[in-house]
Design a protein around this motif. Structure first.
Motif, PDB file in Angstrom:
ATOM      1  N   PRO A  21      20.601 -36.991  24.671  1.00  0.00           N
ATOM      2  CA  PRO A  21      20.974 -35.589  24.426  1.00  0.00           C
ATOM      3  C   PRO A  21      22.397 -35.447  23.892  1.00  0.00           C
ATOM      4  O   PRO A  21      23.297 -36.191  24.287  1.00  0.00           O
ATOM      5  N   SER A  22      22.580 -34.509  22.982  1.00  0.00           N
ATOM      6  CA  SER A  22      23.905 -34.160  22.472  1.00  0.00           C
ATOM      7  C   SER A  22      24.245 -32.754  22.935  1.00  0.00           C
ATOM      8  O   SER A  22      23.398 -31.859  22.880  1.00  0.00           O
ATOM      9  N   ILE A  23      25.476 -32.574  23.410  1.00  0.00           N
ATOM     10  CA  ILE A  23      25.914 -31.258  23.854  1.00  0.00           C
ATOM     11  C   ILE A  23      26.724 -30.612  22.741  1.00  0.00           C
ATOM     12  O   ILE A  23      27.766 -31.134  22.334  1.00  0.00           O
ATOM     13  N   ILE A  24      26.222 -29.490  22.233  1.00  0.00           N
ATOM     14  CA  ILE A  24      26.917 -28.753  21.173  1.00  0.00           C
ATOM     15  C   ILE A  24      26.952 -27.283  21.566  1.00  0.00           C
ATOM     16  O   ILE A  24      25.905 -26.626  21.664  1.00  0.00           O
ATOM     17  N   TYR A  25      28.145 -26.781  21.826  1.00  0.00           N
ATOM     18  CA  TYR A  25      28.295 -25.371  22.180  1.00  0.00           C
ATOM     19  C   TYR A  25      27.957 -24.484  20.986  1.00  0.00           C
ATOM     20  O   TYR A  25      28.036 -24.919  19.832  1.00  0.00           O
ATOM     21  N   ASN A  26      27.596 -23.233  21.291  1.00  0.00           N
ATOM     22  CA  ASN A  26      27.439 -22.258  20.216  1.00  0.00           C
ATOM     23  C   ASN A  26      28.776 -22.082  19.496  1.00  0.00           C
ATOM     24  O   ASN A  26      29.821 -22.468  20.016  1.00  0.00           O
ATOM     25  N   SER A  27      28.720 -21.484  18.325  1.00  0.00           N
ATOM     26  CA  SER A  27      29.941 -21.267  17.557  1.00  0.00           C
ATOM     27  C   SER A  27      30.050 -19.803  17.162  1.00  0.00           C
ATOM     28  O   SER A  27      29.076 -19.048  17.254  1.00  0.00           O
ATOM     29  N   VAL A  28      31.230 -19.393  16.752  1.00  0.00           N
ATOM     30  CA  VAL A  28      31.450 -18.019  16.311  1.00  0.00           C
ATOM     31  C   VAL A  28      32.035 -18.025  14.904  1.00  0.00           C
ATOM     32  O   VAL A  28      32.583 -19.038  14.455  1.00  0.00           O
TER      33      VAL A  28
END
Length: 199
Positions: A21-28
């Protein structure tokens, strides 16, 4: 790809196995949600919160307590929807991104009461807008803020946290202005490039 360590741990608790798994936060959109670098003066502190949903998990009970016990002491606006009719918080109808970003930039402090959120966009938008933040110690909020805000467990703790930020406002403002949200676009690009190498 999962949105946060909090989300990954939820999968683990449910015995759902993910492969690498890769953890990628949402972006703005930083062209829209950009900070005002003005520092707080001696004027009345301007607080903002928001939610598009009235689900109890979004912190409705805490916002109700703040309306009854805190809002009259400050200039407090809430953008979006509440499950009660506020008497002291100024309720602003839901706004589009550009309009909401203006409300954020014109404020001094963001209070976020939602719990068990995987990666709340509104929190990322407040960070990108350079606002000091008080947040519920729940979900992915602590890992996203990474020490750049003040957490609470019980809503009754919030008044003292507001005073702490007000008395040290420039410190908390600089802390959040110097915090960089990891770029989702760059992380996805790197992940795709790594996957292509495996072909």
């Amino acid at each position: 790809v999962v949105q946060s360590i909090f989300t990954l741990n939820k999968f683990k608790r449910k015995k759902i196995s993910l492969t690498n798994p890769s953890i990628i936060y949402n972006s703005v959109d930083e062209n829209i949600f950009k900070p005002s670098k003005k520092l707080n003066s001696e004027k009345k502190l301007k607080i903002i919160s928001g939610s598009w949903s009235i689900n109890k998990q979004k912190g409705m009970d805490d916002y109700h307590w703040l309306d009854n016990n805190v809002a009259e002491l400050y200039d407090y606006e809430f953008v979006g929807r509440l499950d009660f009719k506020p008497t002291k918080i100024a309720l602003i109808p839901p706004q589009n991104q550009k309009e909401f970003s203006t409300y954020l930039r014109n404020s001094d402090l963001f209070i976020f009461c939602a719990q068990n959120e995987s990666c709340p966009n509104i929190l990322l938008e407040a960070i990108s807008s350079g606002l000091p933040i008080i947040y519920k110690n729940s979900g992915a909020s602590p890992e996203i803020l990474n020490g750049c805000g003040l957490a609470y467990n019980k809503v009754e703790e919030i008044p003292s946290l507001i005073i702490k930020i007000k008395n040290n406002y420039n410190y908390f403002k600089e802390l959040i202005l110097n915090y960089k949200i990891p770029s989702a676009g760059e992380k996805y690009k790197n992940l795709i490039e790594e996957l292509l190498k495996l072909k």
